[in-house]
Design a protein around this motif. Structure first.
Motif, PDB file in Angstrom:
ATOM      1  N   PRO A 403       0.804  -1.231   0.000  1.00  0.00           N
ATOM      2  CA  PRO A 403       0.000   0.000   0.000  1.00  0.00           C
ATOM      3  C   PRO A 403       0.832   1.273   0.000  1.00  0.00           C
ATOM      4  CG  PRO A 403       0.016  -0.983   2.190  1.00  0.00           C
ATOM      5  CD  PRO A 403       0.690  -1.975   1.284  1.00  0.00           C
ATOM      6  N   VAL A 404       2.172   1.153   0.096  1.00  0.00           N
ATOM      7  CA  VAL A 404       3.029   2.339   0.067  1.00  0.00           C
ATOM      8  C   VAL A 404       3.529   2.580  -1.350  1.00  0.00           C
ATOM      9  CG1 VAL A 404       3.758   2.241   2.475  1.00  0.00           C
ATOM     10  CG2 VAL A 404       4.995   0.919   0.758  1.00  0.00           C
ATOM     11  N   GLY A 405       3.929   3.816  -1.637  1.00  0.00           N
ATOM     12  CA  GLY A 405       4.450   4.152  -2.958  1.00  0.00           C
ATOM     13  C   GLY A 405       5.267   5.429  -2.900  1.00  0.00           C
ATOM     14  N   LEU A 406       6.504   5.325  -2.428  1.00  0.00           N
ATOM     15  CA  LEU A 406       7.371   6.501  -2.317  1.00  0.00           C
ATOM     16  C   LEU A 406       8.431   6.448  -3.410  1.00  0.00           C
ATOM     17  CD1 LEU A 406       7.924   9.083  -0.693  1.00  0.00           C
ATOM     18  CD2 LEU A 406       9.438   7.728   0.775  1.00  0.00           C
ATOM     19  N   GLY A 407       9.609   5.896  -3.121  1.00  0.00           N
ATOM     20  CA  GLY A 407      10.654   5.774  -4.124  1.00  0.00           C
ATOM     21  C   GLY A 407      10.638   4.415  -4.785  1.00  0.00           C
ATOM     22  N   ALA A 427       4.298   4.773  -7.717  1.00  0.00           N
ATOM     23  CA  ALA A 427       5.148   5.437  -6.735  1.00  0.00           C
ATOM     24  C   ALA A 427       5.211   6.920  -7.069  1.00  0.00           C
ATOM     25  CB  ALA A 427       6.562   4.840  -6.735  1.00  0.00           C
ATOM     26  N   GLY A 428       5.508   7.705  -6.063  1.00  0.00           N
ATOM     27  CA  GLY A 428       5.647   9.134  -6.303  1.00  0.00           C
ATOM     28  C   GLY A 428       6.915   9.484  -7.043  1.00  0.00           C
ATOM     29  N   MET A 429       7.918   8.587  -6.988  1.00  0.00           N
ATOM     30  CA  MET A 429       9.192   8.833  -7.646  1.00  0.00           C
ATOM     31  C   MET A 429       9.703   7.536  -8.258  1.00  0.00           C
ATOM     32  SD  MET A 429      10.957  11.239  -4.723  1.00  0.00           S
ATOM     33  CE  MET A 429      10.433  10.138  -3.393  1.00  0.00           C
ATOM     34  N   VAL A 430      10.101   7.588  -9.508  1.00  0.00           N
ATOM     35  CA  VAL A 430      10.647   6.429 -10.212  1.00  0.00           C
ATOM     36  C   VAL A 430      11.981   6.837 -10.823  1.00  0.00           C
ATOM     37  CG1 VAL A 430      10.269   4.690 -11.994  1.00  0.00           C
ATOM     38  CG2 VAL A 430       8.299   5.651 -10.764  1.00  0.00           C
ATOM     39  N   SER A 431      13.041   6.138 -10.451  1.00  0.00           N
ATOM     40  CA  SER A 431      14.378   6.437 -10.972  1.00  0.00           C
ATOM     41  C   SER A 431      14.834   5.254 -11.821  1.00  0.00           C
ATOM     42  CB  SER A 431      15.356   6.679  -9.821  1.00  0.00           C
ATOM     43  OG  SER A 431      16.609   7.114 -10.301  1.00  0.00           O
TER      44      SER A 431
END
Length: 473
Positions: A403-407, A427-431
């Motif tokens: 349920p999380v979506g950060l990096g 995710a809020g950020m995808v590298s």
């Protein structure tokens, strides 16, 4: 050393006798005390912030920028002192602490310039002779709560953005690392930030949030920390219709496709994973490696982990320091034991190092079942999971399972696969194919249970601005 409160332009020990103990994570020894704010101190801070906001919002964006640039210069001049304080109180290697201090100055510079560009816009009117304007105005006094893992880097994002927008701020900094926060506040103070605009407090987190957030003075809440605490503070803010920015926990996937240089990606992955002993919300945790390469990647990664020089952050050659406090040792060790009991392979680490300080060996687990707690709970420590996947669909499904979506991170030699990963990872950020997160000019934030809003970039400034529409005939 006794850390003080900074309220209405003055440093003080607070109105009560309560103190917290500051501990060196490398030794476990007490190295100082920190004054805890009482209700009377928080009321003084609220009064100061309200008065400071009324004055600061009238200061031109140009003048605010000049003051912030001076603060950035002071941070650079004192970067070594700041770095030493970070290492002493938080434990990370001095080289990493220097990077944090230098980056803090860059953040201030970014907001100093971005604050001059908080533009409104003219909207064509339907009525001849009318003028319609959308204005950007500071939202008001801010209550900000920052964590101990980046005691300067996280705090400065909130302070610089709020001040650049024209807001005042009461910053509740972590009790574990008070001298870092004090040193940063002094840079703003000496740069010319007026009394009451920046206030710094320490104390019992639940008491401070319960006092500040419901106050009618506070118009915005910014929090960086765990998902459970973020939920609580967001609910409290919601009861009073306060705007919020929530940067919460993560469980970052690190997808490795079978068309990359496995050795190069393993080296980069280990460098990111064990930075700050894994105590980073964007630290990669689930290394998902395509089946033909998983064993080789796991072998390389375990070797890199074993080769890290673990020791006191201030010691020459240290590559990974201690965890921040004893609670992290118990939490990480419990997750590792649970994983091995459920069938995970322990490739290296999985133990505390020594009996002095809070050191835990860099740890690599392979073939960890989805039922293991560490596959579902953020470890926030030096533990990497190396699991395999067969198809890209399978990897993306696992990346999005929680349920999380950060990096998040992904490595592939295929532009088509890179496009899919960019589009489909939640995710809020995808590298992709490098480590490209957390520059001052780029947005930093998550989605789902990882929170909402961004710090950094133009989005970070907008979080402290409100829109006013003016129609004049």
């Amino acid at each position: 050393m006794t850390a003080s409160l900074f309220i209405d332009g003055a440093w003080s020990a607070g109105s009560g006798a309560r103190r917290g103990t500051v501990v060196d994570p490398a030794t476990g020894a007490a190295i100082g005390e920190v004054a805890f704010a009482e209700a009377a101190d928080l009321d003084r801070a609220l009064t100061a912030a309200e008065r400071g906001f009324r004055a600061w919002r009238k200061v031109s964006a140009y003048e605010r920028s000049r003051i912030l640039r001076k603060a950035a210069d002071l941070v650079r001049q004192r970067a070594e002192t700041l770095a030493e304080a970070i290492t002493r109180e938080q434990g990370k290697p001095l080289a990493e602490a220097r990077m944090e201090a230098g980056a803090a100055a860059d953040v201030i510079d970014w907001y100093a310039e971005e604050g001059r560009r908080a533009y409104g816009r003219v909207i064509p009117a339907r009525i001849p002779g009318a003028r319609q304007v959308a204005l950007s105005e500071p939202v008001g006094p801010v209550a900000a709560f920052s964590p101990w893992n980046f005691p300067v880097g996280q705090l400065v994002r909130k302070v610089a953005a709020a001040l650049a927008a024209g807001c005042s701020i009461i910053a509740k900094a972590p009790e574990e690392t008070p001298s870092c926060a004090m040193a940063l506040a002094r840079c703003f103070e000496e740069a010319g930030v007026p009394a009451g605009v920046l206030n710094l407090v320490f104390g019992v987190p639940a008491e401070i949030s319960a006092h500040l957030i419901p106050s009618p003075v506070i118009r915005k809440v910014s929090f960086t920390g765990s998902v459970p605490v973020g939920r609580h503070l967001a609910a409290l803010a919601g009861q009073h219709l306060k705007r919020t920015t929530m940067e919460l926990g993560g469980h970052a996937p690190f997808i490795v496709c079978d068309d990359v240089d496995v050795e190069a990606v393993a080296r980069l992955g280990a460098g990111i994973k064990f930075r700050n002993a894994g105590q980073i919300c964007t630290s990669p945790t689930r290394f998902l490696v395509q089946a033909p390469m998983q064993e080789r990647f796991a072998e390389l990664f375990a070797g890199l982990a074993e080769g890290l020089a673990v020791g006191a952050g201030a010691a020459e050659g240290t590559q990974m320091g201690p965890l921040a406090h004893a609670r992290r040792i118990d939490a990480v060790d419990g997750l590792v034991r649970d994983a091995t009991e459920k069938g995970a392979r322990l490739l290296t680490g999985g133990r505390r190092i020594g009996n002095q300080g809070f050191f835990y060996a860099p740890t690599v687990l392979a073939d960890v079942p989805a039922s293991a707690r560490i596959m579902n709970e953020e470890p926030f420590g030096p533990v990497a999971i190396v699991n395999r996947f067969e198809t890209l669909d399978e990897a993306i499904a696992e990346a999005n399972r929680l349920p999380v979506g950060l990096g998040s991170y992904a490595f592939t030699g295929s532009t088509a696969q890179a496009g899919r990963l960019a589009d489909e990872i939640e995710a809020g950020m995808v590298s992709i194919n490098h480590f490209g997160l957390a520059a001052p000019e780029t947005p930093f934030g998550g989605i789902k249970d990882s929170g909402h809003g961004s710090e950094g970039g133009s989005e970070g400034l907008q979080a402290y601005l409100a829109t006013k529409f003016v129609s004049q005939a």
